[in-house]
Design an enzyme around this catalytic site. Structure first.
Site, PDB file in Angstrom:
ATOM      1  CB  CYS A   1     -10.204   5.107  -0.130  1.00 52.93           C
ATOM      2  SG  CYS A   1      -8.504   5.501   0.646  1.00 52.93           S
ATOM      3  CB  THR A   2      -6.826   0.561   1.774  1.00 50.31           C
ATOM      4  OG1 THR A   2      -6.004   1.067   1.402  1.00 50.31           O
ATOM      5  CG2 THR A   2      -7.121  -0.383   0.641  1.00 50.31           C
TER       6      THR A   2
ATOM      7  CB  CYS B   1      -3.166   0.909  -2.580  1.00 52.56           C
ATOM      8  SG  CYS B   1      -2.947   2.501  -3.027  1.00 52.56           S
ATOM      9  CG  ASN B   2      -9.326   1.076  -3.441  1.00 48.59           C
ATOM     10  OD1 ASN B   2     -10.136   0.287  -4.152  1.00 48.59           O
ATOM     11  ND2 ASN B   2      -9.276   0.786  -2.268  1.00 48.59           N
TER      12      ASN B   2
ATOM     13  CD  GLU C   1      -1.299   8.121   5.917  1.00 44.20           C
ATOM     14  OE1 GLU C   1      -0.276   8.395   6.463  1.00 44.20           O
ATOM     15  OE2 GLU C   1      -1.819   7.075   5.365  1.00 44.20           O
TER      16      GLU C   1
ATOM     17  CG  ASP D   1      -1.988   1.061   1.156  1.00 42.10           C
ATOM     18  OD1 ASP D   1      -2.520   1.429   0.230  1.00 42.10           O
ATOM     19  OD2 ASP D   1      -1.656   1.889   2.333  1.00 42.10           O
ATOM     20  CB  SER D   2       0.092   4.758  -0.869  1.00 40.04           C
ATOM     21  OG  SER D   2      -0.884   4.728  -0.522  1.00 40.04           O
TER      22      SER D   2
HETATM   23  N1  DGL Z   1      -4.415   3.387   0.218  1.00 38.91           N
HETATM   24  C1  DGL Z   1      -4.974   4.479  -0.933  1.00 38.91           C
HETATM   25  C2  DGL Z   1      -6.115   3.793  -1.557  1.00 38.91           C
HETATM   26  O1  DGL Z   1      -6.678   3.075  -1.297  1.00 38.91           O
HETATM   27  C3  DGL Z   1      -5.140   5.812  -0.477  1.00 38.91           C
HETATM   28  C4  DGL Z   1      -4.104   6.584   0.141  1.00 38.91           C
HETATM   29  C5  DGL Z   1      -3.346   7.131  -0.908  1.00 38.91           C
HETATM   30  O2  DGL Z   1      -3.828   8.198  -1.561  1.00 38.91           O
HETATM   31  O3  DGL Z   1      -2.093   6.965  -1.034  1.00 38.91           O
HETATM   32  O4  DGL Z   1      -6.720   4.299  -2.617  1.00 38.91           O
END
Ligand code: DGL
Length: 276
Positions: free
Chosen positions: A195-196, A76-77, A161, A13-14
């Site tokens: 979004c996770t 991560c979406n 965050e 994930d990011s």
């Molecule tokens: N985890 C990312 C998602 O599911 C969102 C966080 C990001 O913007 O990096 O889209």
């Protein structure tokens, strides 16, 4: 010979959001080994271009492959929307055709139409995911009659965050985006948190939503889909090592990661730093 080697399942994930997917997967499939990688140094991905999200995601997938992962899940979406297809089609055949990279969008879009009575569904996601139209395109493939309404919630990831997701301040942004989604159609009866990070906001979201609207989080959905996938791909399943071990990596400070991951997982972790 090399292709027969066993390795952990990589979960990428990011940042921390993928931990909401990770925790469900590990709960239901504790026998496998896992490496979680959070690209915390470069979060958020949701505001970045296709090119940048693709480049960052591919770099992290390569690191997970180098660490021995046979299967990587983009938890991560944004990365699933903007990088998965290119990685699957262009990079994997060159990197190693026996490894697999999966995302979180398809498992959700495959079932959402079955859960809605009205045929009007809502998607709450980052600006990047909404703009990619991935949910609209994928849902319409499986359920052509379903109408999809989207709302980008750019403040929600920063709220999580920055540990403000339970604060009164969060209420304003949650109500704002729910209202904006629901004004698009009064018939929406199913909403996906696409979004996770958003499951951490789910109790507040449920509080502000009319009670007849179903709220979907992806952890359980992605886990069920992974169980099915492994069942249908015994060669890959055999190459997933099974010692029940978990390792966490972050591209940022391990101290910050450990503190924050505790909020997502409910137990402490001891992460390692990955230098990009
Ligand atoms: N985890 C990312 C998602 O599911 C969102 C966080 C990001 O913007 O990096 O889209």
């Amino acid at each position: 010979m090399h292709n027969q080697a066993q390795g952990p399942i990589g979960i990428f994930d990011s940042g921390y959001g993928g931990l909401t997917i990770f925790r469900e997967i590990v709960k239901q499939l504790p026998q496998y080994d896992y490496i979680y990688l959070g690209d915390n140094a470069r979060v958020p991905y949701g505001i970045r271009s296709y090119e940048t999200v693709y480049r960052y995601t591919l770099e992290c997938v390569r690191h997970l492959f180098d660490m021995g992962c046979r299967l990587v899940i983009l938890a991560c979406n944004t990365a699933s929307a903007k990088a998965l297809r290119t990685i699957q089609q262009r990079d994997l055949p060159k990197l190693d055709p026996y490894r697999r990279v999966l995302g979180v969008i398809r498992p959700t879009t495959e079932i959402i139409g079955n859960l809605s009575q009205s045929g009007h569904v809502g998607i709450l996601a980052t600006a990047g995911t909404v703009k990619s139209e991935s949910y609209v395109i994928e849902i319409n493939k499986f359920f052509p009659q379903v109408k999809v309404f989207q709302e980008a919630c750019p403040m929600w990831v920063p709220l999580v965050e920055n540990n403000e997701h339970e604060s009164d301040g969060a209420n304003y942004f949650i109500q704002k985006h729910l209202n904006q989604l629901l004004t698009q159609s009064a018939e929406i009866d199913t909403i996906a948190l696409a979004c996770t990070h958003y499951p951490l906001l789910s109790s507040k979201i449920s509080h502000f939503l009319p009670s007849h609207i179903k709220l979907l989080t992806q952890g359980e959905i992605v886990t069920q889909s992974l169980i099915q996938y492994l069942g249908h791909h015994p060669d890959l399943e055999e190459r997933c090592s099974k010692k029940g071990e978990v390792a966490f990596y972050t591209t940022e400070s391990t101290e910050d990661f450990d503190t924050k991951a505790t909020i997502f997982l409910g137990h402490s972790v001891n992460s390692r730093h990955l230098e990009l």
